[in-house]
Write a protein that holds these residues in place. Structure first.
Motif, mmCIF file in Angstrom:
data_model
loop_
_atom_site.group_PDB
_atom_site.id
_atom_site.type_symbol
_atom_site.label_atom_id
_atom_site.label_comp_id
_atom_site.label_asym_id
_atom_site.label_seq_id
_atom_site.Cartn_x
_atom_site.Cartn_y
_atom_site.Cartn_z
ATOM 1 N N PRO A 10 -7.842 11.963 8.190
ATOM 2 C CA PRO A 10 -7.469 10.850 7.306
ATOM 3 C C PRO A 10 -6.230 10.133 7.829
ATOM 4 O O PRO A 10 -5.475 10.663 8.644
ATOM 5 N N ASP A 11 -6.022 8.945 7.337
ATOM 6 C CA ASP A 11 -4.884 8.128 7.755
ATOM 7 C C ASP A 11 -3.726 8.375 6.794
ATOM 8 O O ASP A 11 -3.667 7.794 5.714
ATOM 9 N N VAL A 12 -2.815 9.273 7.187
ATOM 10 C CA VAL A 12 -1.631 9.538 6.381
ATOM 11 C C VAL A 12 -0.415 9.222 7.231
ATOM 12 O O VAL A 12 -0.406 9.447 8.431
ATOM 13 N N ALA A 13 0.628 8.722 6.593
ATOM 14 C CA ALA A 13 1.812 8.253 7.314
ATOM 15 C C ALA A 13 2.943 9.263 7.156
ATOM 16 O O ALA A 13 3.984 8.970 6.559
ATOM 17 N N LEU A 14 2.747 10.461 7.674
ATOM 18 C CA LEU A 14 3.743 11.515 7.548
ATOM 19 C C LEU A 14 4.750 11.459 8.690
ATOM 20 O O LEU A 14 4.396 11.210 9.842
ATOM 21 N N ILE A 15 6.025 11.695 8.356
ATOM 22 C CA ILE A 15 7.103 11.798 9.348
ATOM 23 C C ILE A 15 7.975 12.982 8.952
ATOM 24 O O ILE A 15 8.458 13.022 7.818
ATOM 25 N N ARG A 520 3.615 4.422 11.128
ATOM 26 C CA ARG A 520 3.973 5.358 10.068
ATOM 27 C C ARG A 520 5.347 5.051 9.472
ATOM 28 O O ARG A 520 5.603 5.296 8.298
ATOM 29 N N MET A 521 6.239 4.489 10.310
ATOM 30 C CA MET A 521 7.565 4.113 9.803
ATOM 31 C C MET A 521 7.478 3.020 8.746
ATOM 32 O O MET A 521 8.348 2.923 7.870
ATOM 33 N N ALA A 522 6.457 2.192 8.797
ATOM 34 C CA ALA A 522 6.316 1.147 7.778
ATOM 35 C C ALA A 522 6.292 1.758 6.387
ATOM 36 O O ALA A 522 6.880 1.212 5.434
ATOM 37 N N ALA A 523 5.622 2.909 6.246
ATOM 38 C CA ALA A 523 5.623 3.619 4.973
ATOM 39 C C ALA A 523 6.947 4.357 4.761
ATOM 40 O O ALA A 523 7.453 4.440 3.635
#
Length: 569
Positions: A10-15, A520-523
């Protein structure tokens, strides 16, 4: 559920980026709804993490997250030590959300806590606020399974509170920011020429005199500008205990730094007998009000050794060795000790002769070695900047490699543990762009992408030597950071990139996908907004973040790259 992914990623924006993410249900989408009926089932050893979830996620969402008492929907917290073997770290975790429950499993309590941080990110940016901002009563959670573990054990941030004091509330805030990025070592730079920040009851003048200065240089030391008001502050012993306990709740080790024998003018100003009294009138010294490297260093006398032993006795009581994984470490600085006064001092020359030393460099090594043995006898480990290698180093000591990779390579080859923090790559006081709008431009240009492409383990190390690299840390020196907003600006968003370098198992720098990190940084910027972080926007500083007319010290030229053949590290 099998560890093998069943559905497309899935497309998740984890950092920082997790090791593996897979969909828990066909088609992905929402696997669970967190609402007022959601309870937390805290199994044995997980109560602290449950309490943290209620105090943060519960506060942000307005949901009670009661202890589990019914057969309804729940967040299940478990410690499963066998996860460490499968994922390669005692800090590993697994998070699984499907239509029935959210299960967060940790190989240890620390691993479980990092899994809880991922849970918070997956809820969305609003989960990072301190109170609800909408009347929302249901929070959709993606149907995902996350398997994750850190690459490095030591994932650190050094904060200099000596040059500009950060009040206790600011320190606690930075511990929360570290935890949100899965960083686990807080290197607390407490003393320097410009200020002493920790209460030592046996020596009260360290806070009465050494904790404040009459004025402060504004900008680089060559700047003609001054802030003419007094600057100072210190942490009481109870403040320190609170900070250490707060960090331990978040599985963060606090490593205090008490600088010896250089960077000590503030201490000498408070207690002139600590200085080289046969060279200068130390009673005329004040806490330094400018930047750079002071020549006023500690005298190599028994009086000085006993004084600092008494300081360290109180430091060890305030920073217990069992608070968190790396809490046994004590940083003694050891860097940038100018030998001018020692070369003129009869006392120093006599000590060199008595000890049979070759000169002033070996005298510094003897000074550091004394505290290495003293700390080891009390079950502690000394760590210092890479200058402590000069003249020899006891086997148990560790090295912070700051002057590039060279010190770390030498230390690892000699069998010493190493924390890689080369100034050319991870000193976050360095400017973030070449533009004239950058406030008080210091050092090399180190963009967000530059930090993302930093690699802590240079290819010059063999696999065996590389095992001595405990990890890495980013350093925040505050000469040109007069308040919390300036610290935020210099630290973020680059600390997010650094956190991914420290946690995630990224490919070698040339193959790293910075475009995906930016996506991902956008989120993540929205999370930082919710946390109130005054970061540098991608487009450049906001008008109020600039410091027009305040001189800095920009450096030019290429930054050494260990992947370039023939590079001098």
């Amino acid at each position: 559920m099998s560890d093998k992914p069943l559905f497309p990623e899935p497309d998740v924006a984890l950092i920082p980026a997790p090791g593996r993410v897979s969909a828990s249900l066909p088609g992905g989408g929402t696997g669970y709804v967190v609402d007022a009926d959601t309870e937390i089932e805290a199994t044995e050893g997980t109560e602290r993490v449950a309490r943290w979830l209620r105090s943060t996620v519960g506060a942000a969402t307005g949901l009670p997250l009661h202890p589990h008492r019914t057969s309804g929907n729940r967040i299940l917290l478990r410690i499963i030590p066998s996860l460490a073997a499968g994922l390669g770290s005692p800090e590993a975790y697994r998070l699984c959300a499907d239509g029935y429950l959210i299960a967060i499993d940790g190989a240890s309590e620390a691993g479980l806590f990092w899994g809880a941080q991922t849970f918070r990110q997956l809820l969305g940016p609003e989960a990072f606020r301190r109170a609800p901002v909408t009347g929302r009563r249901e929070w959709e959670f993606p149907a995902v399974t996350v398997h994750d573990a850190p690459r490095f054990r030591w994932r650190g941030l050094m904060l200099d509170v000596a040059r500009h004091f950060m009040p206790k509330e600011g320190v606690l805030r930075y511990l929360d920011l570290m935890a949100a990025h899965k960083l686990n070592v807080f290197h607390f730079h407490l003393t320097d020429d410009q200020g002493w920040r920790i209460e030592i009851r046996r020596h009260p003048r360290l806070t009465e005199v050494a904790s404040w200065r009459a004025r402060t240089k504004f900008g680089h030391r060559a700047s003609p500008l001054w802030d003419q008001k007094p600057h100072g502050g210190y942490y009481t012993q109870d403040d320190i205990r609170e900070i250490v306990a707060y960090a331990a709740e978040r599985h963060i080790s606090v490593v205090p730094e008490i600088d010896v024998p250089g960077h000590s003018q503030a201490a000498v100003a408070a207690y002139p007998e600590l200085g080289n009294t046969d060279v200068i009138d130390t009673t005329a010294l004040t806490v330094w009000d400018t930047w750079g490297i002071s020549s006023n260093v500690l005298a190599p006398t028994d009086t000085t050794l006993r004084f600092y032993e008494e300081v360290f006795e109180e430091v060890l009581e305030l920073f217990p060795a069992d608070a968190a994984e790396f809490s046994a470490f004590v940083h003694v600085g050891g860097d940038e000790c100018r030998k001018d006064q020692w070369r003129e001092s009869v006392t120093a020359k006599t000590r060199i002769t008595e000890l049979g030393l070759a000169g002033e460099d070996e005298l510094q090594s003897w000074f550091i070695g004394h505290f290495d043995r003293w700390l080891a006898a009390r079950g502690r480990r000394l760590i210092g900047w890479d200058e402590i290698l000069e003249g020899g180093l006891a086997p148990g000591a560790a090295v912070s490699s700051w002057r590039g990779y060279g010190g770390g390579i030498a230390a690892a080859r000699a069998g010493h543990d190493v924390v890689m923090c080369p100034e050319q790559h991870v000193y976050l006081d360095h400017r973030q762009a070449p533009g004239e709008d950058e406030p008080v431009p210091i050092g090399f240009v180190r963009t967000l992408e530059d930090v993302y492409r930093f690699e802590p383990v240079p290819p010059q190390l063999t696999e065996e030597d590389a095992r001595h690299v405990l990890g890495t840390q980013a350093n925040v020196w505050t000469e040109a950071m007069e308040d919390a907003a300036r610290v935020d600006y210099q630290t973020f968003p680059r600390l997010a990139a650094f956190a991914e370098v420290a946690w995630s198992r990224l490919p070698a720098p040339p193959e790293r996908d910075f475009a995906d990190f930016e996506r991902r940084m956008a989120a993540h910027y929205r999370r930082l907004d919710a946390l109130g972080v005054a970061y540098r926007p991608p487009a450049g500083p906001r008008p109020w973040q600039r410091r027009p007319g305040v001189p800095g010290r920009p450096l030019e030229g290429p930054v050494p790259n260990p992947w370039t053949p023939g590079t001098d590290l």
